[in-house]
Every structure is written in C-alpha cells, then in structure tokens.
Scaffold this motif. Sequence first.
Motif, PDB file in Angstrom:
ATOM      1  N   ASP A  49     -10.299 -36.417  15.022  1.00 59.41           N
ATOM      2  CA  ASP A  49      -9.836 -37.409  14.121  1.00 59.41           C
ATOM      3  C   ASP A  49      -8.876 -36.653  12.706  1.00 59.41           C
ATOM      4  OD1 ASP A  49     -10.708 -40.057  14.197  1.00 59.41           O
ATOM      5  OD2 ASP A  49     -12.754 -39.804  14.264  1.00 59.41           O
ATOM      6  N   HIS A  50      -9.426 -35.823  12.312  1.00 58.00           N
ATOM      7  CA  HIS A  50      -8.735 -34.358  11.945  1.00 58.00           C
ATOM      8  C   HIS A  50      -8.964 -32.656  12.244  1.00 58.00           C
ATOM      9  CE1 HIS A  50      -9.410 -37.175   8.390  1.00 58.00           C
ATOM     10  NE2 HIS A  50     -10.494 -38.129   8.661  1.00 58.00           N
ATOM     11  N   TYR A  51      -7.687 -32.307  12.587  1.00 58.72           N
ATOM     12  CA  TYR A  51      -7.261 -31.301  13.178  1.00 58.72           C
ATOM     13  C   TYR A  51      -7.538 -30.054  11.856  1.00 58.72           C
ATOM     14  CZ  TYR A  51      -5.043 -27.968  15.549  1.00 58.72           C
ATOM     15  OH  TYR A  51      -4.712 -26.712  16.364  1.00 58.72           O
ATOM     16  N   ASP A  52      -8.269 -28.958  12.483  1.00 58.43           N
ATOM     17  CA  ASP A  52      -8.734 -27.990  11.340  1.00 58.43           C
ATOM     18  C   ASP A  52      -7.551 -27.257  11.658  1.00 58.43           C
ATOM     19  OD1 ASP A  52      -9.962 -26.131   9.635  1.00 58.43           O
ATOM     20  OD2 ASP A  52     -11.472 -25.529  10.816  1.00 58.43           O
ATOM     21  N   LEU A  59       0.744 -27.584  17.349  1.00 57.69           N
ATOM     22  CA  LEU A  59       1.879 -27.495  17.840  1.00 57.69           C
ATOM     23  C   LEU A  59       2.184 -25.948  19.002  1.00 57.69           C
ATOM     24  CD1 LEU A  59       4.770 -29.140  16.266  1.00 57.69           C
ATOM     25  CD2 LEU A  59       3.109 -29.877  17.603  1.00 57.69           C
ATOM     26  N   SER A  60       1.675 -25.313  18.123  1.00 58.21           N
ATOM     27  CA  SER A  60       1.651 -23.817  19.012  1.00 58.21           C
ATOM     28  C   SER A  60       0.632 -23.642  19.524  1.00 58.21           C
ATOM     29  CB  SER A  60       2.304 -22.536  17.976  1.00 58.21           C
ATOM     30  OG  SER A  60       1.289 -22.683  17.145  1.00 58.21           O
ATOM     31  N   THR A  61      -0.700 -23.985  19.316  1.00 62.13           N
ATOM     32  CA  THR A  61      -1.995 -24.471  20.241  1.00 62.13           C
ATOM     33  C   THR A  61      -2.018 -24.971  21.358  1.00 62.13           C
ATOM     34  OG1 THR A  61      -3.040 -25.321  19.052  1.00 62.13           O
ATOM     35  CG2 THR A  61      -2.809 -23.127  18.239  1.00 62.13           C
ATOM     36  N   ARG A  62      -2.088 -26.627  20.899  1.00 64.62           N
ATOM     37  CA  ARG A  62      -2.426 -26.938  21.502  1.00 64.62           C
ATOM     38  C   ARG A  62      -0.221 -27.990  22.959  1.00 64.62           C
ATOM     39  NH1 ARG A  62      -7.139 -30.741  20.557  1.00 64.62           N
ATOM     40  NH2 ARG A  62      -5.667 -32.124  21.629  1.00 64.62           N
ATOM     41  N   LYS A  63       0.216 -27.459  22.375  1.00 67.66           N
ATOM     42  CA  LYS A  63       1.208 -28.040  22.844  1.00 67.66           C
ATOM     43  C   LYS A  63       1.690 -26.703  23.891  1.00 67.66           C
ATOM     44  CE  LYS A  63       1.260 -31.961  21.856  1.00 67.66           C
ATOM     45  NZ  LYS A  63       0.994 -33.200  22.911  1.00 67.66           N
ATOM     46  N   GLY A  64       1.120 -25.681  23.266  1.00 67.18           N
ATOM     47  CA  GLY A  64       1.868 -24.253  23.766  1.00 67.18           C
ATOM     48  C   GLY A  64       3.647 -23.467  23.211  1.00 67.18           C
ATOM     49  N   GLN A  69       9.778 -20.951  17.838  1.00 68.28           N
ATOM     50  CA  GLN A  69      10.236 -22.095  18.487  1.00 68.28           C
ATOM     51  C   GLN A  69       9.651 -23.467  17.665  1.00 68.28           C
ATOM     52  OE1 GLN A  69       8.642 -23.425  22.344  1.00 68.28           O
ATOM     53  NE2 GLN A  69       9.924 -25.193  22.736  1.00 68.28           N
ATOM     54  N   VAL A  70       9.055 -23.193  17.437  1.00 69.25           N
ATOM     55  CA  VAL A  70       8.539 -24.611  16.167  1.00 69.25           C
ATOM     56  C   VAL A  70       8.854 -24.357  15.080  1.00 69.25           C
ATOM     57  CG1 VAL A  70       6.341 -25.578  15.034  1.00 69.25           C
ATOM     58  CG2 VAL A  70       6.191 -24.807  17.876  1.00 69.25           C
ATOM     59  N   THR A  71       8.621 -23.424  14.097  1.00 73.36           N
ATOM     60  CA  THR A  71       9.535 -23.211  13.485  1.00 73.36           C
ATOM     61  C   THR A  71      11.105 -23.194  13.110  1.00 73.36           C
ATOM     62  OG1 THR A  71       7.989 -21.581  12.397  1.00 73.36           O
ATOM     63  CG2 THR A  71       9.952 -21.828  11.471  1.00 73.36           C
TER      64      THR A  71
END
Length: 233
Positions: A49-52, A59-64, A69-71
């Motif tokens: 419900d809420h991601y800390d 995106l960098s931790t959960r999506k690898g 690249q994310v920036t």
Amino acid sequence: MKIEIWSDVACPWCYIGKRRFETALAAFPHRETVEVQWRSYQLDPSLPDHYDGTELDYLSTRKGMAPAQVTGMFAHVADQARGEGLNFRFDDVVVANSFTAHRLIHLAAAHGQQDAAKERLLSDHFEHGKDIGSRDYLTSLGLDLGIGATELEDLFTTDRYADDVRLDFEEGRALGITGVPFFVIDRKFGLSGAQPAETFATALEQAWRDSRPPEMVSPVGGGDACGPEGCAT
C-alpha cells in the motif's frame, strides 16, 4: 462507438496517452457518438500500500534498473509530457499500490465522474506528489467529485468494486494486453501505447467507417442494365 482504455494511474505513459487521445477525440467529427470507458490495470500488483522510498529507489531496486538509466527515462518521459501540457515531477512521486484508487474510479463511474476521477488521480500522482494509496487523499478526492461520505466510507471498509477491478484485469489478459495504455475500439481495433494524436485520429476514422453500413444509392434515370432476370433488350 465504444472505446475501452486499459491503464494504470501509476503509469506515466497512460497520462500522456490520455492527453493525445483526447486531442484526437476533440477533433473527431462524430465524437458525440463515442463512449469512453476506463478499465483497470496494475503494472505491479505486488506493490505494498505504501512503499518506503522514492520512484527512483523503487525502479532501481524492485525493477533492477540502473539509477542512471532511470534518471534518463524520467527526463525523456517528462519531456514528452511537457509536449502535452503536463508537468511531471518524478522527484515528488509517492510510490503506492493503485488497487484502491481503481476501486474509487469504478465508484466514480457510478456517479458519472469516471473521467474526472481518472484525470485527478493521474495529475495528483505525477504533477502534485499526492499519495494515491492514502485513504485520506482518496476520500478528499471522492468528496470533490460529489460522492457522499457514506459511500466513500463503505468503499474503504468493504471490498466494494474489488471484483470489478479484478474483472478488468482478467478481460485485459484475455485480450492479450501486456502493457498500458491500451485502447480497444468496438472490440475490433487495438492500439498499444501513447500513440501520437494523428494515429488515434486515423484509428477513429477507420473504426467509424467500418462500423457504418454501406449507404444505399438511389437510382437515377432508366438506362439499359442487367439484373437477376436478364438484361434489357
């Protein structure tokens, strides 16, 4: 003509695609005959419900994805958004599960406010840093849309519209939808992604032509012709 749009309120391209579609629809000569229905889709149903953490962290931790690249992706998407008059602020995005927000959209639809709910959720999420997983925020939004406090309380204390949201997910999978936004016209034409407004315009015109029966031609004159019974002599 009915257009169903599968999208997630946590999807930046869904907001850009909404704007481009609206541009095409506004110029469509038969727009008064078009019914638009927003259908639910979740990019990450497993999100709490809420991601800390920030959108970058998520995106960098959960999506690898690499932070650089994310920036770069943020910069590209924000630039595309500006072209549609939108001001994305990814640094302020609050990462949250969108399931309850989708339930609110279904409730808003029952009040004739589906598009207004969708627009507010997308704008508040990407432009104003609102928490789309917060009960307080969703209640405030519902009240702004003219939904009664009792109905909103019922939404948050029961699983009302949860099955409707899941049915949207199932229908999307049955149609082969694996990414959003995805636009389905009369269950005959499908457009994937935030297409240019010109592409949406072409699709609307094509769908309109294909949905119209051939016009009868009134005969003029009495010239010689052939028919089922033979030819004039």
